[in-house]
Design a protein around this motif. Structure first.
Motif, PDB file in Angstrom:
ATOM      1  N   ALA A 139      -1.473  14.479  -1.243  1.00 52.74           N
ATOM      2  CA  ALA A 139      -0.621  15.661  -1.223  1.00 52.74           C
ATOM      3  C   ALA A 139      -0.344  16.184  -2.624  1.00 52.74           C
ATOM      4  N   GLU A 140       0.097  15.314  -3.533  1.00 45.13           N
ATOM      5  CA  GLU A 140       0.481  15.803  -4.857  1.00 45.13           C
ATOM      6  C   GLU A 140       0.036  14.915  -6.005  1.00 45.13           C
ATOM      7  N   HIS A 141      -0.588  13.776  -5.738  1.00 47.00           N
ATOM      8  CA  HIS A 141      -0.986  12.881  -6.821  1.00 47.00           C
ATOM      9  C   HIS A 141      -2.447  13.018  -7.201  1.00 47.00           C
ATOM     10  N   GLY A 142      -3.228  13.726  -6.393  1.00 45.05           N
ATOM     11  CA  GLY A 142      -4.636  13.897  -6.706  1.00 45.05           C
ATOM     12  C   GLY A 142      -5.511  12.817  -6.086  1.00 45.05           C
ATOM     13  N   ILE A 143      -6.805  12.848  -6.452  1.00 45.73           N
ATOM     14  CA  ILE A 143      -7.791  11.890  -5.950  1.00 45.73           C
ATOM     15  C   ILE A 143      -7.984  10.749  -6.940  1.00 45.73           C
ATOM     16  N   GLY A 144      -8.126  11.098  -8.238  1.00 42.67           N
ATOM     17  CA  GLY A 144      -8.335  10.074  -9.254  1.00 42.67           C
ATOM     18  C   GLY A 144      -9.525   9.201  -8.927  1.00 42.67           C
ATOM     19  N   ARG A 145      -9.358   7.904  -9.174  1.00 44.06           N
ATOM     20  CA  ARG A 145     -10.373   6.928  -8.791  1.00 44.06           C
ATOM     21  C   ARG A 145      -9.968   6.163  -7.540  1.00 44.06           C
ATOM     22  N   LEU A 146      -8.686   6.225  -7.204  1.00 44.36           N
ATOM     23  CA  LEU A 146      -8.181   5.494  -6.051  1.00 44.36           C
ATOM     24  C   LEU A 146      -8.712   6.055  -4.742  1.00 44.36           C
ATOM     25  N   LYS A 147      -8.858   7.377  -4.639  1.00 44.56           N
ATOM     26  CA  LYS A 147      -9.128   7.993  -3.343  1.00 44.56           C
ATOM     27  C   LYS A 147     -10.485   8.686  -3.263  1.00 44.56           C
ATOM     28  N   SER A 169       0.853  -1.185   0.000  1.00 48.41           N
ATOM     29  CA  SER A 169       0.000   0.000   0.000  1.00 48.41           C
ATOM     30  C   SER A 169       0.889   1.235   0.000  1.00 48.41           C
ATOM     31  N   SER A 170       0.637   2.165  -0.932  1.00 50.51           N
ATOM     32  CA  SER A 170       1.436   3.378  -1.056  1.00 50.51           C
ATOM     33  C   SER A 170       0.595   4.585  -0.663  1.00 50.51           C
ATOM     34  N   HIS A 171       1.206   5.541   0.004  1.00 48.67           N
ATOM     35  CA  HIS A 171       0.465   6.674   0.542  1.00 48.67           C
ATOM     36  C   HIS A 171       1.183   7.975   0.232  1.00 48.67           C
ATOM     37  N   ASP A 172       0.487   8.874  -0.424  1.00 50.59           N
ATOM     38  CA  ASP A 172       0.971  10.214  -0.756  1.00 50.59           C
ATOM     39  C   ASP A 172       0.278  11.181   0.181  1.00 50.59           C
ATOM     40  N   ILE A 173       0.960  11.566   1.254  1.00 50.53           N
ATOM     41  CA  ILE A 173       0.310  12.287   2.335  1.00 50.53           C
ATOM     42  C   ILE A 173       1.068  13.581   2.640  1.00 50.53           C
ATOM     43  N   SER A 174       0.407  14.505   3.311  1.00 48.92           N
ATOM     44  CA  SER A 174       1.089  15.701   3.791  1.00 48.92           C
ATOM     45  C   SER A 174       0.620  15.998   5.205  1.00 48.92           C
ATOM     46  N   LEU A 175       1.515  16.616   5.952  1.00 50.20           N
ATOM     47  CA  LEU A 175       1.253  16.947   7.350  1.00 50.20           C
ATOM     48  C   LEU A 175       1.832  18.320   7.660  1.00 50.20           C
TER      49      LEU A 175
END
Length: 477
Positions: A426-434, A346-352
């Motif tokens: 954070a930088e990859h968008g929502i798309g259909r995955l999220k 599982s890969s996560h593109d997150i920001s805090l």
């Protein structure tokens, strides 16, 4: 909202309105995405060569209620470029619209069509003695339109901002085929709502970006880089604060790299040169862009000495020339490829918030241990709080062994991010995955406004259906 498949009858009606060769059978690359999570479908692929042809295509699709999936370089990682479900769509590729329409060096402006490859835009800026600072690992294939549609980030956000911060104006074809001629080169324009920022980051759900006026910058006269070993992310954050105090806007990038990433590189890409005999648990890559008269190596040496005295760093390597700087960046930019070789569960593109990054890393590991045994490669753009927190199987196991745990892992990470005031994209968008994550964590007032905007601009729902807002969310309107 009922959509019509892209059938032979629709294509036969559309084809005479377009130049020969615009409509094509869908090649496999248009139905795939880099991580192999989705297999798309399409009745055809349209490859227009001008904005007017894009308008013709959208006008016909809107009249017939045929879904349109805009396609850039295909490098997106959240499934925004593929439609696996629903009525078979028409894929709209901007790959033939690659022109650099104009360069205005004195104004620091470049106008590029949406299909222009990022590396080509960078080169056009360089040829004019200027810098286009958007930079990321896929810049050799990512296209400007897709990068703006997803509001891409990359490594230089700390200094230059996200993609939206690099845009002065847009040319956009709306869902009904009307063309918004917004290619202005103005820094100040307070004439009503800013449609530019609405369209940037909309992921092809509100219209199709066909060209953009891009901001250029003066090229740094001197550049330098260093790799510095830190004890932990908290020390890395302290080093960032010290670096900003000493060098201010001279810092172009500040990247956090974990020992696990270096281990993956050594195992899968041994040709990538590593700077330390034994991989440290944590290190940072600092990149500088300085004016004439300031020596980057000297500045980094002084920074290292102060950081060593303060206990923030324990070792380091400073690039002595541009070739060594390129080696440092090759190491950093090879980490995603090494990740692909290992195979993430599982890969996560997150920001805090910056100050929350060390606490998140400290809390996320134990939280995941409650689900199972994993390896974590945490790396990313510490300067802007964007982490790539990727979870991998242990030695001897594959990601397929953990398929049944993927949703629990994602929920564990994303719940923690949300609780700490962060973002799950954070930088990859929502798309259909999220899309589910957006519904779960998004502010309800914001979601209602997004649905209202979508309905107002795309009442037939033809633009990239299923991306960003789910069909269920649209039906609530």
């Amino acid at each position: 909202m009922t959509l019509t498949p892209c059938t032979a009858d629709f294509l036969n009606e559309l084809s005479p309105r377009l130049p020969e060769g615009t409509l094509r059978a869908p090649a496999p690359r248009f139905l795939e995405e880099p991580r192999g999570r989705w297999q798309g479908q399409a009745g055809a692929v349209a490859c227009p060569s001008c904005t007017e042809d894009v308008a013709t295509i959208l006008r016909a699709a809107n009249d017939a209620r045929v879904a349109v999936v805009p396609y850039g370089g295909g490098t997106g990682l959240v499934g925004g470029q593929v439609a696996a479900d629903g009525a078979s769509p028409l894929v709209l590729s901007l790959e033939r619209m690659r022109n650099i329409r104009a360069v205005h060096p004195a104004e620091n402006v470049l106008i590029a069509e949406a299909g222009a490859i990022l590396a080509d835009v960078q080169k056009a800026a360089e040829d004019a003695g200027r810098l286009f600072p958007l930079s990321l690992a896929s810049e050799g294939s990512a296209q400007i339109g897709g990068l703006l549609a997803t509001n891409a980030g990359g490594v230089n956000v700390l200094r230059y901002g996200n993609a939206r911060d690099l845009v002065l104006g847009l040319e956009v074809v709306m869902p009904d085929g009307r063309i918004w001629n917004g290619l202005k080169r103005l820094r100040k324009d307070n004439t009503g709502y800013d449609l530019r920022h609405l369209l940037i980051g909309s992921e092809g759900t509100l219209g199709v970006i066909t060209a953009a006026s891009l901001r250029l910058f003066a090229r740094p006269a001197r550049q330098g880089a260093a790799l510095m070993v830190v004890q932990n992310p908290a020390a890395a954050l302290a080093l960032l604060a010290l670096a900003q105090t000493r060098l201010a806007e001279g810092i172009s990038a500040f990247e956090l790299i974990s020992g696990m990433g270096l281990e993956f590189l050594a195992r899968t890409m041994p040709q990538v040169r590593q700077p330390f005999a034994a991989p440290p648990e944590w290190m940072v890559l600092i990149d500088l862009g300085l004016p004439q008269g300031i020596d980057p190596s000297g500045a980094l040496e002084a920074l290292f000495a102060d950081a060593l005295d303060a206990g923030f760093v324990s070792d380091g390597v400073i690039a002595q020339n541009m070739s060594q700087r390129a080696e440092f960046w090759s190491l950093r930019e090879s980490i995603p490829e090494a990740n692909r070789h290992i195979g993430a569960v599982s890969s996560h593109d997150i920001s805090l918030p910056l100050s929350a990054v060390p606490e998140f890393i400290d809390r996320a590991g134990p939280a995941l241990a409650g689900i199972g045994e994993f390896r974590v490669n945490c790396f990313g753009h510490l300067g802007d709080g964007n982490l790539h927190y990727n979870v991998f199987p242990t030695h001897g196991r594959s990601r397929a062994d953990h398929d049944h745990q993927r949703d629990r892992i994602k929920t564990c990470v994303h719940d923690l991010v949300h609780d700490m005031g962060g973002s799950v994209s954070a930088e990859h968008g929502i798309g259909r995955l999220k899309t589910g994550d957006l519904e779960k964590y998004g502010d309800p007032v914001k979601l209602a406004a997004m649905r209202a905007i979508k309905h107002a601009l795309d009442p037939n729902g033809i633009m990239n259906p299923g991306a960003v807002l789910t069909d269920t969310e649209m039906q609530r309107e």
